[in-house]
Write a protein that holds these residues in place. Structure first.
Motif, PDB file in Angstrom:
ATOM      1  N   ALA A  42      24.295  12.654   6.344  1.00 26.70           N
ATOM      2  CA  ALA A  42      24.623  12.702   7.770  1.00 26.70           C
ATOM      3  C   ALA A  42      23.501  13.377   8.560  1.00 26.70           C
ATOM      4  CB  ALA A  42      25.947  13.436   7.975  1.00 26.70           C
ATOM      5  N   ALA A  43      22.979  14.486   8.029  1.00 24.95           N
ATOM      6  CA  ALA A  43      21.890  15.180   8.716  1.00 24.95           C
ATOM      7  C   ALA A  43      20.660  14.290   8.826  1.00 24.95           C
ATOM      8  CB  ALA A  43      21.542  16.475   7.979  1.00 24.95           C
ATOM      9  N   ASP A  44      20.365  13.538   7.761  1.00 24.12           N
ATOM     10  CA  ASP A  44      19.199  12.666   7.768  1.00 24.12           C
ATOM     11  C   ASP A  44      19.405  11.477   8.697  1.00 24.12           C
ATOM     12  OD1 ASP A  44      16.521  12.320   6.505  1.00 24.12           O
ATOM     13  OD2 ASP A  44      17.381  10.395   5.898  1.00 24.12           O
ATOM     14  N   ALA A  45      20.639  11.004   8.806  1.00 23.37           N
ATOM     15  CA  ALA A  45      20.922   9.896   9.718  1.00 23.37           C
ATOM     16  C   ALA A  45      20.660  10.306  11.163  1.00 23.37           C
ATOM     17  CB  ALA A  45      22.369   9.433   9.549  1.00 23.37           C
ATOM     18  N   GLY A  46      21.069  11.529  11.531  1.00 25.90           N
ATOM     19  CA  GLY A  46      20.786  12.021  12.878  1.00 25.90           C
ATOM     20  C   GLY A  46      19.307  12.146  13.129  1.00 25.90           C
ATOM     21  N   ARG A  47      18.580  12.688  12.136  1.00 22.60           N
ATOM     22  CA  ARG A  47      17.121  12.791  12.252  1.00 22.60           C
ATOM     23  C   ARG A  47      16.477  11.419  12.415  1.00 22.60           C
ATOM     24  NH1 ARG A  47      13.144  11.155   9.695  1.00 22.60           N
ATOM     25  NH2 ARG A  47      14.579  10.190   8.213  1.00 22.60           N
ATOM     26  N   ALA A  48      16.897  10.464  11.572  1.00 26.76           N
ATOM     27  CA  ALA A  48      16.305   9.127  11.590  1.00 26.76           C
ATOM     28  C   ALA A  48      16.544   8.429  12.927  1.00 26.76           C
ATOM     29  CB  ALA A  48      16.884   8.300  10.452  1.00 26.76           C
ATOM     30  N   LEU A  49      17.748   8.573  13.476  1.00 26.29           N
ATOM     31  CA  LEU A  49      18.051   7.925  14.749  1.00 26.29           C
ATOM     32  C   LEU A  49      17.173   8.483  15.863  1.00 26.29           C
ATOM     33  CD1 LEU A  49      19.728   5.940  16.371  1.00 26.29           C
ATOM     34  CD2 LEU A  49      21.470   7.721  16.650  1.00 26.29           C
ATOM     35  N   PHE A  50      17.003   9.803  15.876  1.00 31.21           N
ATOM     36  CA  PHE A  50      16.134  10.375  16.906  1.00 31.21           C
ATOM     37  C   PHE A  50      14.694   9.894  16.742  1.00 31.21           C
ATOM     38  CE2 PHE A  50      12.943  13.412  18.211  1.00 31.21           C
ATOM     39  CZ  PHE A  50      13.186  13.441  19.576  1.00 31.21           C
ATOM     40  N   GLN A  51      14.186   9.906  15.513  1.00 33.97           N
ATOM     41  CA  GLN A  51      12.806   9.483  15.290  1.00 33.97           C
ATOM     42  C   GLN A  51      12.605   8.021  15.666  1.00 33.97           C
ATOM     43  OE1 GLN A  51      10.692  11.631  14.976  1.00 33.97           O
ATOM     44  NE2 GLN A  51      10.845  12.991  13.226  1.00 33.97           N
ATOM     45  N   LEU A  52      13.616   7.205  15.433  1.00 33.61           N
ATOM     46  CA  LEU A  52      13.511   5.790  15.803  1.00 33.61           C
ATOM     47  C   LEU A  52      13.418   5.636  17.313  1.00 33.61           C
ATOM     48  CD1 LEU A  52      13.552   2.813  14.891  1.00 33.61           C
ATOM     49  CD2 LEU A  52      16.052   2.906  15.076  1.00 33.61           C
ATOM     50  N   LEU A  53      14.283   6.341  18.029  1.00 29.43           N
ATOM     51  CA  LEU A  53      14.309   6.231  19.490  1.00 29.43           C
ATOM     52  C   LEU A  53      13.190   7.038  20.145  1.00 29.43           C
ATOM     53  CD1 LEU A  53      18.177   6.574  20.080  1.00 29.43           C
ATOM     54  CD2 LEU A  53      16.817   4.471  20.011  1.00 29.43           C
ATOM     55  N   GLY A  54      12.978   8.254  19.668  1.00 31.39           N
ATOM     56  CA  GLY A  54      12.025   9.148  20.325  1.00 31.39           C
ATOM     57  C   GLY A  54      10.583   8.913  19.957  1.00 31.39           C
ATOM     58  N   ARG A  55      10.349   8.448  18.727  1.00 33.91           N
ATOM     59  CA  ARG A  55       8.970   8.301  18.267  1.00 33.91           C
ATOM     60  C   ARG A  55       8.583   6.853  17.971  1.00 33.91           C
ATOM     61  NH1 ARG A  55       6.221  12.043  13.520  1.00 33.91           N
ATOM     62  NH2 ARG A  55       4.327  10.811  13.230  1.00 33.91           N
ATOM     63  N   GLY A  56       9.576   5.992  17.715  1.00 33.81           N
ATOM     64  CA  GLY A  56       9.263   4.636  17.302  1.00 33.81           C
ATOM     65  C   GLY A  56       9.197   3.608  18.414  1.00 33.81           C
TER      66      GLY A  56
ATOM     67  N   LEU B 254       8.866   2.409  12.480  1.00 31.20           N
ATOM     68  CA  LEU B 254       9.819   2.832  11.456  1.00 31.20           C
ATOM     69  C   LEU B 254       9.287   3.942  10.553  1.00 31.20           C
ATOM     70  CD1 LEU B 254      11.202  -0.663  10.321  1.00 31.20           C
ATOM     71  CD2 LEU B 254      12.261   0.977  11.892  1.00 31.20           C
ATOM     72  N   LEU B 255       8.000   4.243  10.653  1.00 37.53           N
ATOM     73  CA  LEU B 255       7.372   5.206   9.742  1.00 37.53           C
ATOM     74  C   LEU B 255       8.098   6.542   9.726  1.00 37.53           C
ATOM     75  CD1 LEU B 255       5.061   6.039   7.854  1.00 37.53           C
ATOM     76  CD2 LEU B 255       3.719   6.610   9.887  1.00 37.53           C
ATOM     77  N   ALA B 256       8.296   7.146  10.887  1.00 41.71           N
ATOM     78  CA  ALA B 256       8.941   8.461  10.949  1.00 41.71           C
ATOM     79  C   ALA B 256      10.440   8.354  10.738  1.00 41.71           C
ATOM     80  CB  ALA B 256       8.646   9.125  12.295  1.00 41.71           C
ATOM     81  N   ALA B 257      11.056   7.309  11.273  1.00 40.60           N
ATOM     82  CA  ALA B 257      12.506   7.154  11.145  1.00 40.60           C
ATOM     83  C   ALA B 257      12.922   7.056   9.687  1.00 40.60           C
ATOM     84  CB  ALA B 257      12.971   5.919  11.914  1.00 40.60           C
ATOM     85  N   LEU B 258      12.155   6.313   8.896  1.00 37.47           N
ATOM     86  CA  LEU B 258      12.479   6.148   7.484  1.00 37.47           C
ATOM     87  C   LEU B 258      11.782   7.177   6.606  1.00 37.47           C
ATOM     88  CD1 LEU B 258      12.313   2.241   7.272  1.00 37.47           C
ATOM     89  CD2 LEU B 258      14.291   3.704   7.719  1.00 37.47           C
ATOM     90  N   ALA B 259      10.985   8.055   7.227  1.00 35.92           N
ATOM     91  CA  ALA B 259      10.263   9.111   6.503  1.00 35.92           C
ATOM     92  C   ALA B 259       9.503   8.530   5.320  1.00 35.92           C
ATOM     93  CB  ALA B 259      11.226  10.199   6.048  1.00 35.92           C
ATOM     94  N   ILE B 260       8.845   7.387   5.539  1.00 36.79           N
ATOM     95  CA  ILE B 260       8.103   6.732   4.460  1.00 36.79           C
ATOM     96  C   ILE B 260       6.967   7.626   3.975  1.00 36.79           C
ATOM     97  CG2 ILE B 260       6.666   4.731   3.883  1.00 36.79           C
ATOM     98  CD1 ILE B 260       8.339   3.106   5.872  1.00 36.79           C
ATOM     99  N   GLY B 261       6.368   8.349   4.892  1.00 38.06           N
ATOM    100  CA  GLY B 261       5.300   9.271   4.520  1.00 38.06           C
ATOM    101  C   GLY B 261       5.773  10.704   4.385  1.00 38.06           C
ATOM    102  N   GLY B 262       7.071  10.912   4.171  1.00 38.86           N
ATOM    103  CA  GLY B 262       7.634  12.253   4.096  1.00 38.86           C
ATOM    104  C   GLY B 262       8.117  12.710   5.465  1.00 38.86           C
ATOM    105  N   GLY B 263       8.697  13.891   5.505  1.00 38.67           N
ATOM    106  CA  GLY B 263       9.151  14.440   6.776  1.00 38.67           C
ATOM    107  C   GLY B 263      10.643  14.344   6.998  1.00 38.67           C
TER     108      GLY B 263
END
Length: 259
Positions: free
Chosen positions: A113-127, A73-82
């Motif tokens: 909306a833009a952040d939701a698209g980013r978060a979904l990709f990061q969850l699937l692609g990186r998480g 969840l780190l990248a999806a939620l941008a807990i550390g920025g990004g």
């Protein structure tokens, strides 16, 4: 919000997903990084839980699961920025935000909306890959009930809302500071410490533990993790997360109007 507006924000979300999907090398590097940091944390947790079994109410398998959930969840939620806040800050600093304000769209919803698209990709692609790796090679505590996984996904969705609302407020500080880097770094430190990314919040002792568990950052990792691990009532968790999401988004709208 009408049907036309809904389609607009859906298109913005799809655009956010596709935008991050183009950075394949960065995604692969992120998967590798999350996996390596997950390994470091797992072995640290294993040593800690060997010394103190049931620390914070978790057994060792739950603690290991918590680590891999954090890496997922780190990248999806941008807990550390990004997230999108860096781009929004730059648009405010440069004055390009004026173009955004002239769009026939709500500024906050556009960036959400833009952040939701980013978060979904990061969850699937990186998480997903680090989480599956951890589940395959370490003892984890995962539920078998589909309902538990569905409740977890709802908690993750609410966590995304809270995370965006926090970062949106950070970005809006650039209207007054011009360079919001300092505020962003402070928010990054608070996010890592108060979300449970370093240690589960139920490990924190006394008043400190009570305080961090009621702050909005606990909605990001601790809340979804406890739902998946069966350590929290899903409905109560949803109410807690939704309350923070509504409050923070409302404050963001007020600050946006003032700006």
């Amino acid at each position: 919000m009408g049907v036309g507006s809904g389609r607009l924000y859906a298109a913005v979300a799809v655009g956010g997903f596709r935008r991050y999907a183009t950075y394949r090398a960065a995604t692969a590097a992120g998967v590798f990084t999350n996996t390596v940091f997950g390994l470091i944390l797992v072995y640290t947790y294993l040593a800690l839980w060997d010394e103190k079994p049931q620390l914070g109410g978790y057994d060792q398998a739950q603690a290991v699961t918590f680590v891999w959930l954090g890496q997922a969840l780190l990248a999806a939620l941008a807990i550390g920025g990004g997230g999108v806040e860096a781009e929004l800050m730059e648009r405010i600093r440069s004055g390009d935000i004026a173009v955004d304000l002239y769009r026939p769209a709500d500024l906050q919803l556009w960036w959400l909306a833009a952040d939701a698209g980013r978060a979904l990709f990061q969850l699937l692609g990186r998480g997903v890959v680090p989480f599956v790796f951890g589940a395959l090679f370490f003892p984890v505590a995962l539920p078998r009930e589909v309902s538990a996984w569905l409740a977890f996904l709802v908690a993750v969705g609410l966590a995304m809302l809270v995370g965006f609302a926090l970062r949106y407020l950070v970005a809006l500080s650039a209207f007054w500071l011009l360079d919001g880097t300092g505020v962003a770094q402070m928010a990054w430190i608070l996010g890592l410490f108060c979300s449970g990314m370093l240690l589960p919040l139920n490990v924190f002792p006394g008043a400190l533990g009570e305080v961090v568990r009621v702050l909005p950052w606990s909605s990001l990792l601790q809340a979804p993790a406890d739902v998946l691990l069966g350590e929290a009532d899903p409905l109560g968790t949803f109410v807690f997360q939704a309350g923070w999401a509504v409050a923070l988004l409302a404050v963001g709208r007020l600050v946006q109007s003032a700006a």
